[in-house]
Design an enzyme around this catalytic site. Structure first.
Site, PDB file in Angstrom:
ATOM      1  CB  CYS A 233      -0.618  -0.236   1.160  1.00  0.00           C
ATOM      2  SG  CYS A 233      -2.360  -1.346   1.732  1.00  0.00           S
ATOM      3  NE  ARG A 234       4.010   3.110  -0.713  1.00  0.00           N
ATOM      4  CZ  ARG A 234       5.096   2.884  -0.258  1.00  0.00           C
ATOM      5  NH1 ARG A 234       5.472   3.631  -0.143  1.00  0.00           N
ATOM      6  NH2 ARG A 234       4.830   1.986   0.771  1.00  0.00           N
TER       7      ARG A 234
END
Length: 272
Positions: free
Chosen positions: A2-3
């Site tokens: 994720c970001r």
């Protein structure tokens, strides 16, 4: 792995928060630069929460399992990002998130951990109407490693769990600790301490905001801050080329516009 990012400041569209800068969140979804061994692409969903600059009070939310570059809610804002699309190749109709202006936005793209659900409900940000929360990372040995912490979560809340993922579990623990009287910064710091003690080697970048204040942790993943007089960005990776400062690994960030504090998360002892 994720970001995610949060931005506070002058009203802007929700779509622009996800597409702002040469290395926008939309680009980080397919071309991240600082994943640190946690995957290569973030295509398992996109979500955003926002505090609108006009309209009804409260937190707005949008989540989808579509990758960010395919989400029609972003409309023309994301069309052609990093691609060779011509001027006329984007959608003719504005996306919903291009029409919502907000003074606080938390957005995230997801790379699902193997074995965990791929659903809109599993996509960050999660919200209870006051706080919005995102987790970038993984809890090692999930779920058995941290099962002992589940007693903190009221039974009714556990039964309403949005998804059986480590991120949702961390969100429920964060909420439970705030409900028990902990300050948000203390809730985030003790959560990292307690999970690390039970699941060593976990990646625990937490990001939470109530629309005015941001609490974040850097724990085995990258985190950056762009602090300006009237604007604040905190993100997994810089979205623009200048003005960003990297947060030291093992640090807690407690920030508002015009005031950013960072301090180490002590691992001398667990809190509980």
């Amino acid at each position: 792995m994720c970001r995610h990012l949060v931005c506070l400041g002058p009203a802007r569209t929700v779509a622009s928060a996800a597409t702002h800068g040469r290395h926008a969140l939309a680009r980080q979804a397919w071309a991240p630069q600082q994943m640190r061994g946690g995957g290569t692409i973030n295509a398992d969903g996109f979500g955003a929460c926002w505090w609108a600059s006009d309209g009804p009070p409260g937190v707005g939310q949008h989540r989808t399992t579509l990758p960010i570059w395919s989400d029609p809610a972003l409309g023309r804002a994301v069309a052609g990002d990093g691609a060779d699309a011509g001027e006329g190749d984007g959608p003719a109709v504005r996306g919903a998130l291009e029409q919502i202006r907000a003074t606080a936005i938390l957005a995230a793209v997801r790379s699902a951990t193997a074995g965990m659900a791929v659903s809109a409900q599993a996509c960050a940000p999660f919200t209870d109407g006051r706080w919005a929360f995102s987790h970038n990372g993984v809890v090692r040995g999930w779920p058995g490693s941290v099962a002992g912490l589940a007693d903190e979560i009221p039974a009714a809340e556990a039964m309403r769990s949005e998804a059986a993922t480590d991120s949702v579990f961390l969100w429920q623990l964060f909420r439970a600790r705030i409900a028990a009287g902990l300050d948000a910064a203390d809730a985030a710091a003790t959560l990292v301490q307690d999970v690390e003690a039970r699941a060593p080697g976990s990646r625990l970048n937490l990001l939470a905001t109530d629309g005015e204040r941001v609490v974040a942790t850097a724990w085995r993943h990258s985190l950056w801050v762009h602090d300006m007089p009237d604007e604040l960005w905190i993100a997994s990776e810089p979205t623009t080329d200048a003005g960003w400062s990297e947060v030291a690994d093992g640090a807690l960030v407690d920030a508002r516009i015009g005031r950013v504090r960072s301090e180490p998360i002590s691992m001398a002892a667990t809190s509980r």
